[in-house]
Each structure stands twice: as structure tokens, then as C-alpha cells.
Design a protein around this motif. Sequence first.
Motif, short mmCIF file in Angstrom:
data_model
loop_
_atom_site.label_atom_id
_atom_site.label_comp_id
_atom_site.label_asym_id
_atom_site.label_seq_id
_atom_site.Cartn_x
_atom_site.Cartn_y
_atom_site.Cartn_z
N GLU A 183 79.05 39.72 13.90
CA GLU A 183 78.90 40.30 12.56
C GLU A 183 79.64 41.63 12.46
O GLU A 183 80.30 41.92 11.44
N GLN A 184 79.55 42.45 13.50
CA GLN A 184 80.24 43.74 13.49
C GLN A 184 81.75 43.55 13.49
O GLN A 184 82.48 44.22 12.74
N LEU A 185 82.24 42.64 14.34
CA LEU A 185 83.68 42.37 14.38
C LEU A 185 84.19 41.87 13.03
O LEU A 185 85.23 42.34 12.53
N ASP A 186 83.46 40.93 12.44
CA ASP A 186 83.89 40.36 11.17
C ASP A 186 83.90 41.41 10.07
O ASP A 186 84.80 41.41 9.22
N ALA A 187 82.90 42.28 10.07
CA ALA A 187 82.83 43.31 9.03
C ALA A 187 84.02 44.26 9.13
O ALA A 187 84.62 44.66 8.12
N ILE A 188 84.38 44.63 10.36
CA ILE A 188 85.54 45.51 10.56
C ILE A 188 86.83 44.80 10.15
O ILE A 188 87.69 45.39 9.49
N ALA A 189 86.94 43.54 10.52
CA ALA A 189 88.14 42.77 10.14
C ALA A 189 88.24 42.65 8.62
O ALA A 189 89.35 42.79 8.05
N ASP A 190 87.13 42.40 7.95
CA ASP A 190 87.15 42.30 6.48
C ASP A 190 87.60 43.62 5.85
O ASP A 190 88.39 43.63 4.89
N TRP A 191 87.11 44.74 6.39
CA TRP A 191 87.53 46.05 5.88
C TRP A 191 89.03 46.24 6.08
O TRP A 191 89.74 46.70 5.18
N ALA A 192 89.53 45.88 7.26
CA ALA A 192 90.95 46.05 7.55
C ALA A 192 91.81 45.19 6.64
O ALA A 192 92.82 45.65 6.09
N ILE A 193 91.43 43.94 6.47
CA ILE A 193 92.20 43.03 5.62
C ILE A 193 92.22 43.53 4.18
O ILE A 193 93.27 43.52 3.52
N LYS A 194 91.08 44.01 3.71
CA LYS A 194 91.00 44.55 2.35
C LYS A 194 91.96 45.72 2.16
O LYS A 194 92.53 45.90 1.07
N ASN A 195 92.16 46.50 3.21
CA ASN A 195 93.00 47.69 3.12
C ASN A 195 94.41 47.48 3.69
O ASN A 195 95.13 48.45 3.94
N ASP A 196 94.78 46.22 3.88
CA ASP A 196 96.12 45.86 4.36
C ASP A 196 96.44 46.53 5.70
O ASP A 196 97.52 47.07 5.91
N ILE A 197 95.47 46.49 6.60
CA ILE A 197 95.62 47.04 7.94
C ILE A 197 95.60 45.87 8.93
O ILE A 197 94.65 45.08 8.94
N PHE A 198 96.61 45.77 9.75
CA PHE A 198 96.70 44.67 10.72
C PHE A 198 95.76 44.95 11.89
O PHE A 198 95.71 46.06 12.42
N VAL A 199 95.03 43.93 12.33
CA VAL A 199 94.08 44.07 13.44
C VAL A 199 94.63 43.42 14.70
O VAL A 199 94.96 42.23 14.70
N ILE A 200 94.72 44.20 15.77
CA ILE A 200 95.00 43.68 17.10
C ILE A 200 93.67 43.65 17.84
O ILE A 200 93.07 44.69 18.12
N SER A 201 93.18 42.46 18.14
CA SER A 201 91.89 42.30 18.81
C SER A 201 92.11 42.01 20.29
O SER A 201 92.51 40.92 20.68
N ASP A 202 91.86 43.02 21.11
CA ASP A 202 92.05 42.91 22.56
C ASP A 202 90.78 42.30 23.15
O ASP A 202 89.75 42.97 23.29
N GLU A 203 90.88 41.02 23.52
CA GLU A 203 89.71 40.26 23.99
C GLU A 203 89.92 39.78 25.44
O GLU A 203 89.47 38.71 25.83
N VAL A 204 90.59 40.60 26.24
CA VAL A 204 90.93 40.22 27.60
C VAL A 204 89.69 39.88 28.43
O VAL A 204 89.74 39.03 29.32
N TYR A 205 88.56 40.53 28.16
CA TYR A 205 87.33 40.29 28.92
C TYR A 205 86.38 39.34 28.20
O TYR A 205 85.18 39.34 28.46
#
Length: 390
Positions: A183-205
Motif C-alpha cells: 500500500e505504501q509503495l503504490d501510494a508513492i507510485a501514484d503520487w509520482a505518476i500524478k506529478n510526472d515523476i519517473f520511479v526507479i524501484s530498486d528491488e534487489v533484495y
Amino acid sequence: MRISDRLSRIKPSATLAVNTKAQELRDQGREIISLAVGQPDYGTPKHVCEAAKVALDEGFTRYTPVPGIPELRKGVADYYTHFYGAKTAPENAIICNGGKQVLYNLLMALVNPGDEVLIPSPYWVSYPAMVQLADGVSVFVPTTAEEEYLVTVEGLEAVRTAKTKVLILNSPSNPTGCCYTQEQLDAIADWAIKNDIFVISDEVYDRLVYAPFSPVSLAKKWEAHPESIAIVGALSKSFCMTGWRVGYALAHADLVKAMVKIQGQSTSNINSITQKAAVAALTGPWEIVDKMKESFVRRRDLAYDIITSWGALCPKPDGAFYLFPVLDQFYTEEAPDSASMCTKILEEAGVALVPGSAFGDDKCIRFSYAVDDEILLKALTKVGNVLTGI
């Protein structure tokens, strides 16, 4: 000799500096225990090594396509479908020399001079340097131990400007081990998309998370918004393949093509033998991950109990294999910051640690618990003696 000006802005790796000092002491005959390592203490699984041997025997030693062999790109795409239910295709995957090159390629492809990149702090050591090399501007978003080092939409919005173009998220985190919920990840992604900010999600672990927490990813969000998100993964941590150098990205096909341009003019394809080994890793079996998780939970609890017994504030991590306690209450005139305290601990206790300043928080020191239980107990006892003056 004339060296380019851009390198004057890049600081040497703090982890390499720790390793160099530790090796100097070993050369003098000192016993040194390293809790600075960022790799599991398990070996690469046999079936992965066997796949590499077969590749050698079959002469699979020539150039391959820059973005990776087809079966490996399919393996990456299938990984996100299998574990996270995202509809993907091989053209959405690129194979790089470890997660580090994935991140570098992404930033070089996405960032123009002067673009601002939001980086929650504390952060993995190489993010700011990579942004600098891409001629971008790092904007650090502070978090605290009390909030488990997790950034919020409100915190991100407070630093957003018209120049904000990219956000780097890291979960599970290096150096803290803390994790965002879905839920936290999705909320941040939604905010970024709304503001035209590209998200790099580092999920190496992403596979190294501990119950009751479950692995989470932006893969499904990527499926809905592939033009706004890229996911970074690797086999280094979860499959004990740090030296094999294999990382990958899930991204829009056009972004993959851009990354191929960059990689094609730098390293070209990654090692051909490694690619065959990576196919074996991605297609399973995955029992080693469960085995490692059992030991990491045990070691995490052991280390957490000891560190907090010193009176240190430290969130209990849900993933990776690090603890990032606040230890500035132990700083002295002799050791007034995390770097000098790590030097003091190394010289007096023979234990190598990484200063929090390398991760953007000088109040803290990073401890890795990817070592044998007895060694971990011995090392932490030594560190505690130095800090408490015993």
C-alpha cells in the motif's frame, strides 16, 4: 596527467575504504571480522554452477545480444509474472552487469543536465554518484529511525519542484533493511505518476523478506504504467551470485532500447556463461532462499537484541541483512562521527563496519549480519565493549 572534472565530484567508495583498512590490519597479523560485507555467506547453488559448466563445455563463449540472450530475458519477464502477477514480455527486460549497471544505465537514459532526482535518505551509497555522473542533481528526502526510515508522500511533496524528474525507491533497503508495504509503495507510485515523476524501484533484495512481511513490488503498478516505472532486480543477494555480476530491469520496451544503446557503447553483453547460469537460477529451484531466510531471521534477532541492549535506537528490519542503529550517543572527542568511530572499532575491536555517513546519515553505523552466528556474536560483543568502555 589531466583527469576529467566530473571525477572531482565523485567521492571514493566508503565500503572499499573500510575493506582496504581491514586488509592492512590483516596483513599485520590481526584477526579482523567483517560486518561490512554486502553479500550472503552461502555459496552459489550447485545447479546454477552446473549450468555454467555445461555452457563452457558446449562452447557458449561468444558475444551475445547486448540486452541478453532470449531465454534469460524471458526468464526475467516470467519472474515478475510468477511472483507478482504482472503481464510482461521479454522485450521489457534487459540484462546488465549487476544491479549497479542497471541503475547507471537507467539514470543515464532518463536524466538530463539539471534534472532533480529524489533520493530518500539514508540511501545506498552509489545513488548520488550515479546521479552526478548523469549530470543530474540529487535531492535528499530525510527520514528517521522513529519512522523506520520510510519516506512518505508528504515528505516527497515537500521537496518536489518543477525540476523533479526521477524518484529512486529502495525496498528492502540497503542500509536499513526496512521495507515498504504494498500500500505504501503504490501510494508513492501514484503520487509520482500524478506529478510526472519517473520511479526507479530498486528491488534487489525482494526475495529476502521475513514473516510476517511478504515480498512486494511495483511490478503490477508497472504493468498499468510502464512509461512511468522501471524495476531493478538482481540475483546477487537472493541467489548468492555477487561475483557473477548479473542484474536486470523490467521497463518499457522503448526505455530498454535506450539502455541497450548505452550498454552497447560501454560493456556490450554481460558474460555469456553468467547468462546461462542466471537462466538456471531464475527457473529454480529456490530452496536456498528459504534456507537463507531462516538463518537471516535468527541472526537478525540475535544482532537486534544485542545492539538495542546498548541503548541504541534501531528499527527491526523486515528484509535484506543489515541493521542501521543510531549510535551517535557513543561518539566522543576522539571519535566524533561515524567514520572515526568505525576506525576506532576496527582498530580496537578488530571489527569492520561501514559508517553511516556513506549512506547519508552520520548518526548511524551499518552492521551486516550475513555471517555465521558465532562470528556475529563474537563481533558484536567486541563492538559493544568498545562503545560502552568495558
